[in-house]
Every structure is written in structure tokens, then in C-alpha cells.
Scaffold this motif. Structure first.
Motif, PDB file in Angstrom:
ATOM      1  N   ASN A 251     114.759  73.557 -18.075  1.00 54.23           N
ATOM      2  CA  ASN A 251     113.429  73.109 -17.921  1.00 54.23           C
ATOM      3  C   ASN A 251     112.530  72.515 -19.160  1.00 54.23           C
ATOM      4  O   ASN A 251     111.295  71.933 -19.037  1.00 54.23           O
ATOM      5  CB  ASN A 251     113.100  73.216 -16.660  1.00 54.23           C
ATOM      6  N   HIS A 252     112.464  73.567 -20.238  1.00 52.87           N
ATOM      7  CA  HIS A 252     111.834  73.448 -21.189  1.00 52.87           C
ATOM      8  C   HIS A 252     111.912  72.021 -21.821  1.00 52.87           C
ATOM      9  O   HIS A 252     113.186  71.463 -22.022  1.00 52.87           O
ATOM     10  CB  HIS A 252     111.982  74.410 -22.414  1.00 52.87           C
ATOM     11  N   THR A 253     110.751  71.554 -22.448  1.00 50.33           N
ATOM     12  CA  THR A 253     111.167  69.798 -22.945  1.00 50.33           C
ATOM     13  C   THR A 253     111.305  70.081 -24.679  1.00 50.33           C
ATOM     14  O   THR A 253     110.943  71.324 -25.145  1.00 50.33           O
ATOM     15  CB  THR A 253     109.725  69.072 -23.004  1.00 50.33           C
ATOM     16  N   GLU A 254     111.615  69.176 -25.207  1.00 47.11           N
ATOM     17  CA  GLU A 254     111.869  69.157 -26.797  1.00 47.11           C
ATOM     18  C   GLU A 254     110.463  69.375 -27.221  1.00 47.11           C
ATOM     19  O   GLU A 254     110.267  70.330 -28.336  1.00 47.11           O
ATOM     20  CB  GLU A 254     112.530  67.936 -27.048  1.00 47.11           C
TER      21      GLU A 254
ATOM     22  N   GLY B 142     108.539  79.605 -14.816  1.00 43.29           N
ATOM     23  CA  GLY B 142     109.717  79.381 -15.192  1.00 43.29           C
ATOM     24  C   GLY B 142     109.475  78.571 -16.311  1.00 43.29           C
ATOM     25  O   GLY B 142     108.918  79.511 -17.457  1.00 43.29           O
ATOM     26  N   ALA B 143     109.645  77.228 -16.808  1.00 48.83           N
ATOM     27  CA  ALA B 143     109.405  76.912 -18.253  1.00 48.83           C
ATOM     28  C   ALA B 143     107.708  76.900 -18.676  1.00 48.83           C
ATOM     29  O   ALA B 143     107.466  76.905 -19.901  1.00 48.83           O
ATOM     30  CB  ALA B 143     109.977  75.558 -18.546  1.00 48.83           C
ATOM     31  N   THR B 144     106.940  76.823 -17.512  1.00 48.07           N
ATOM     32  CA  THR B 144     105.652  76.891 -17.692  1.00 48.07           C
ATOM     33  C   THR B 144     105.020  78.085 -16.496  1.00 48.07           C
ATOM     34  O   THR B 144     105.939  78.362 -15.784  1.00 48.07           O
ATOM     35  CB  THR B 144     104.770  75.756 -17.439  1.00 48.07           C
ATOM     36  N   THR B 145     103.943  78.395 -16.785  1.00 45.12           N
ATOM     37  CA  THR B 145     103.210  79.619 -15.908  1.00 45.12           C
ATOM     38  C   THR B 145     101.917  79.492 -16.110  1.00 45.12           C
ATOM     39  O   THR B 145     101.296  78.619 -16.807  1.00 45.12           O
ATOM     40  CB  THR B 145     103.707  81.120 -16.208  1.00 45.12           C
ATOM     41  N   SER B 146     101.029  80.195 -15.227  1.00 41.33           N
ATOM     42  CA  SER B 146      99.630  80.229 -15.078  1.00 41.33           C
ATOM     43  C   SER B 146      99.309  81.792 -15.340  1.00 41.33           C
ATOM     44  O   SER B 146      99.812  82.484 -14.538  1.00 41.33           O
ATOM     45  CB  SER B 146      99.148  79.651 -13.972  1.00 41.33           C
ATOM     46  N   ILE B 147      98.254  82.091 -16.092  1.00 40.12           N
ATOM     47  CA  ILE B 147      98.130  83.635 -16.318  1.00 40.12           C
ATOM     48  C   ILE B 147      96.456  83.453 -16.383  1.00 40.12           C
ATOM     49  O   ILE B 147      95.942  82.826 -17.220  1.00 40.12           O
ATOM     50  CB  ILE B 147      98.517  84.245 -17.587  1.00 40.12           C
ATOM     51  N   GLY B 148      95.858  84.314 -15.558  1.00 46.41           N
ATOM     52  CA  GLY B 148      94.344  84.248 -15.485  1.00 46.41           C
ATOM     53  C   GLY B 148      93.687  82.736 -15.261  1.00 46.41           C
ATOM     54  O   GLY B 148      92.767  82.491 -15.829  1.00 46.41           O
ATOM     55  N   GLY B 149      94.400  81.967 -14.662  1.00 47.84           N
ATOM     56  CA  GLY B 149      93.902  80.643 -14.496  1.00 47.84           C
ATOM     57  C   GLY B 149      94.460  79.679 -15.532  1.00 47.84           C
ATOM     58  O   GLY B 149      93.716  78.420 -15.321  1.00 47.84           O
TER      59      GLY B 149
END
Length: 452
Positions: free
Chosen positions: A404-407, A64-71
Motif C-alpha cells: 500500500n505504499h505509494t510511489e 500500515g503504510a501510514t500511521t498516527s503517533i501523538g496525533g
């Protein structure tokens, strides 16, 4: 007569026997195709400049606004989850209930044994959002355009489309066999010139535009298109993939943005993978249109029905769209903030109006790919769009904004993008720096690269 026939048969056989034996046909190797030439050229060029492939990054979690790639955690601007519905508890619970009741697959075309209550509910809700009679859902957004255009248009017809239209519409036009003309992007005068010249030569005419253009982030001039439609009598099809859930006070799309009657547009098309965080596509319009597509569109009749779990997730996404307008307002603020910050930093955002899509135009394809990699190293995931998806010289990073992104995330992403792009520009990093003679040594035999 029998003797004449026998003689004729013997003469024909003798002629065939005298003909030279045709040479055995050899199938073209995939390695010899021009399509492979382009792939190989891009790969070798990237390797020579040390540019890692930015595509096919595998995510460890729901993005979403954040994610995880390769931990590792990243701020994410590469996913369509505009209203944050992908991980919403209501969507997840609706999906679980659908799995418990219906399993994963519809297991058949809806025409035979694949119809489920969720399909009917989803189509009813979509028609209600658009204020039209009916809707039809397909298993793929790409297939929606291909099947609909291929069903409605034929060799006696004409399709006119904006030059920036999505590839799926082009594939549908090709399938239909209809004549095709394009008009300059959002240029109503150019479209009218084509209509004046050709409108009397064809049985049916279809004009296709996008609500928000997926590569540039600007909006179709719908009021002007409807004025032309009233005079030239064509069907108007609007692709709402990146506009539904984004434009308008309540997110109903382009017609709400312009305060227009949605019934004045003949064909509303959209996808379920953005605002509703599902998968598939839909057409909304008149009951007659829906009946035609359900009876005649090959991509509907001969395709398995939309997975029940995806239909349930899309219904839940529509519930959120209608019950939580604050998400739409947050998305609007975030898009405007990103656009304002990018322009203040001197970034080229092209035609974007600061809604769901904001491009940062880089120009050079290799530079765009390296900029994506440089941002990844800084904890920001955003993907490049390069040739042939856009013309060479118009490569870009395409930022998808969510509610959901923050300023802070937006301000930092823009600042780091500007910093890293300036560094690449100062180093003249890109295609112009390639040693073409050296590159030729690394290419597979027989492949000559396109000119950069």
C-alpha cells in the motif's frame, strides 16, 4: 553394630560443628549485572549527544503504510503489514464474528479444553498453501522456534544454522541442549565443510535458515541446501516469517520462488503477524511431525491455545493471499522501487534483494538512532536496529515495504533518508564524537562502558 553406628553419628556431628559457619549469600543486584551496564551505557551516550530514544513509539491507530503517533500522521516503514491485511474489512469482520461466538481467549491448552474450529481450519489452510500434510499453530512466533527445536533436538544432536538466524532459533537450540555450529551467511561451501567434519558424530542433524533474512532482506540458497541435504541426510528447517506472502508468483514463499517441491523441506516455520496480520506462529510439514509437536512440544501442550479471534483473522488473511495476487505484485514493485532508488542515492542496502525488507546500513548505533529521529521529524516512521541485535558497526534503519505504499511515499522516504544521513556523516555524529571521560562521570557507580 548399634554402638559403632552411634559413635559414627557423634563424630559426624562433631565435624560439622567444627566447620566454619558459611557467610550469608547476597543476591546480585540487577544494577550490578553486565546487561544493565549495556543499557545504562547506551542511555547515557544518547543523552550526551541529545539523541531521544526512538523505541516504544506509541501508535494511535492501526499501523500500515501510514500511521498516527501523538496525533500526527506519518508514512510508516516500521510495521509488518506487507499485504495490507491488518485493516482489511474481511479480516475485521471475521475477527468480530469469532469474538461474538468464542470470546477473546481459548481459555485452556488445546490439549484439554482450548480446541476451537478455527484452529483446525487455520492449520488445514496453512498445510494447503505449503502443499504438505499438516500444520501446527503456536501462540507466539518466537515460541514456535523455541518449542519446535527444543522438542525435536537433544544433547546427542547437532544444529547447524546460518550466522544471521533469528534469536528465537538460538533460544530453541539452547533449550534443546544440542551441540551448535554456525556457518557463514549463505555460504554453502562453509556449511558443507561443517557437515563433512561432524555429520557422523551425532544422532540427528538439523540445519536452519531463513527464507528472507529479517535483518538483511536476502534469500536463502534453497536449491543448493537441498542438494546438500540429499547427500548428508539432515533435516532442513526454513523460517518463512518474512518470505511467506512475499516470495513466489502467488506468495507461497521460498519454494515457489525457486519452483521446488515443498515436501523436500522437512520443517516449514512461519509467523502469523506479517502477511496475515494476526499473531502467533506455525510449523508445516508431515503428519508425523505435526503429531510429535502436538504431543511433545511443551510450548504447545502446556500453553493456552491461540486466541480464536487471532485464528479467525489469520484465516481471513490467507483468504486474501489466495484471492488477491495483485497485492503481491504491488509489494514486489514497491520493494524493487525502494531498492533501486536507495542504491541510486548511494545508500548502503547491504545484501537486500528488494522484497519485504530493505535495510539502510548506517554503521554507528547512535547515528542510526538519530537518523530515525530526524526522519520522524520529517513525517517518516522507520526504526533503527542497533547493537547487540546487529554487530556494532552494522547498525541500520530497517524499512518494511508494503503493497500500500505509494510511489511518491517511497521516493520521498529514500531522498530524505539520504539527505539526513549525509548531514549526520558530515558532522561526524555518533559514537566517535563521545567524550568518554565526561561520559564516565554520568554512569552509575561501578559501571565501566564497553569500548565504542
Amino acid at each position: 553394630m548399634r554402638r559403632v553406628g552411634e559413635s559414627s553419628g557423634r563424630n559426624r556431628a562433631e565435624r560439622l560443628n567444627r566447620q566454619p559457619v558459611p557467610q550469608q549469600r547476597q543476591a546480585t543486584r540487577f544494577e550490578d549485572l553486565p546487561e544493565y551496564k549495556r543499557v545504562a551505557t547506551q542511555r547515557i551516550a544518547g543523552e550526551m549527544l541529545g539523541v531521544a530514544n526512538p523505541f516504544y513509539r506509541s501508535h494511535d491507530v492501526a499501523a500500515g503504510a501510514t500511521t498516527s503517533i501523538g496525533g500526527r500522521e506519518f508514512v510508516n516503514f516500521a510495521s509488518y503489514d506487507y499485504l495490507g491485511t491488518n485493516t482489511d474489512p474481511h479480516v475485521a469482520e471475521s475477527a468480530r464474528q469469532a469474538i461474538d461466538r468464542f470470546g477473546i481467549s481459548a481459555s485452556a491448552s488445546r490439549l484439554v479444553a482450548g480446541e476451537r474450529p478455527g484452529h483446525v481450519e487455520l492449520e488445514r489452510k496453512l498445510a494447503g498453501v505449503y502443499g504438505v500434510d499438516a500444520a501446527v499453530c503456536f501462540v507466539s512466533g518466537y515460541l514456535t522456534n523455541v518449542a519446535t527445536i527444543g522438542c525435536l533436538m537433544g544433547p546427542q544432536d547437532l544444529v547447524i544454522h546460518d550466522e544471521f538466524i533469528h534469536n528465537s532459533a538460538l533460544a530453541g537450540i539452547k533449550l534443546s541442549g544440542a551441540a551448535r555450529r554456525l556457518f557463514q551467511h549463505n555460504d554453502i561451501e562453509n556449511l558443507e565443510t561443517i557437515l563433512k567434519t561432524l555429520s557422523s558424530d551425532f544422532r540427528r542433524i538439523l540445519v536452519i535458515v531463513e527464507g528472507i533474512y529479517s535483518m538483511d532482506g536476502d534469500i536463502a540458497d534453497l536449491p543448493a541446501l537441498l542438494e546438500l541435504k540429499a547427500r548428508y541426510g539432515f533435516w532442513l528447517m526454513v523460517d518463512e516469517a518474512h518470505a511467506f506472502g512475499i516470495l513466489g508468483k502467488t506468495g507461497r514463499g521460498t519454494f515457489e520462488h525457486f519452483d521446488l517441491d515443498p515436501r523436500d523441506i522437512d520443517i516449514w516455520m512461519g509467523t502469523l503477524s506479517k502477511t496475515t496480520s494476526s499473531c502467533g506462529g506455525y510449523i508445516a510439514g508431515s503428519s508425523a511431525l505435526a503429531d510429535i509437536l502436538k504431543a511433545e512440544a511443551g510450548g504447545f501442550v502446556y500453553s493456552v491455545g491461540l486466541s480464536p479471534v487471532l485464528a479467525a483473522a489469520a484465516v481471513a488473511g490467507l483468504d486474501i493471499l489466495q484471492s488477491e495476487p495483485a497485492r503481491i505484485e504491488r509489494l514486489r514493485r514497491n520493494g524493487q522501487l525502494f531498492l533501486e532508488q536507495a542504491r541510486a542515492m548511494g545508500l548502503d542496502t547491504g545484501l537486500s534483494m528488494g522484497h519485504s525488507v530493505v535495510p539502510v546500513i548506517v554503521g554507528d548505533s547512535l547515528r542510526a538512532a538519530q537518523l530515525s529521529n530526524d526522519l520522524l521529524a520529517e513525517g517518516i516512521n522507520v526504526l533503527p536496529i542497533i547493537h547487540p541485535a546487529v554487530p556494532e558497526g552494522m547498525a541500520r534503519l530497517r524499512f518494511f515495504i508494503t503493497c500500500n505504499h505509494t510511489e511518491e511515499q517511497i521516493r520521498r522516504a529514500v531522498a530524505v533518508t539520504a539527505e539526513k544521513l549525509k548531514s549526520l556523516q558530515d558532522r561526524n555524529f555518533g559514537l566517535a564524537a563521545l567524550d568518554m571521560d565526561k561520559m564516565m562521570q554520568f554512569l552509575p557507580t561501578g559501571i565501566v562502558p564497553d569500548s565504542p
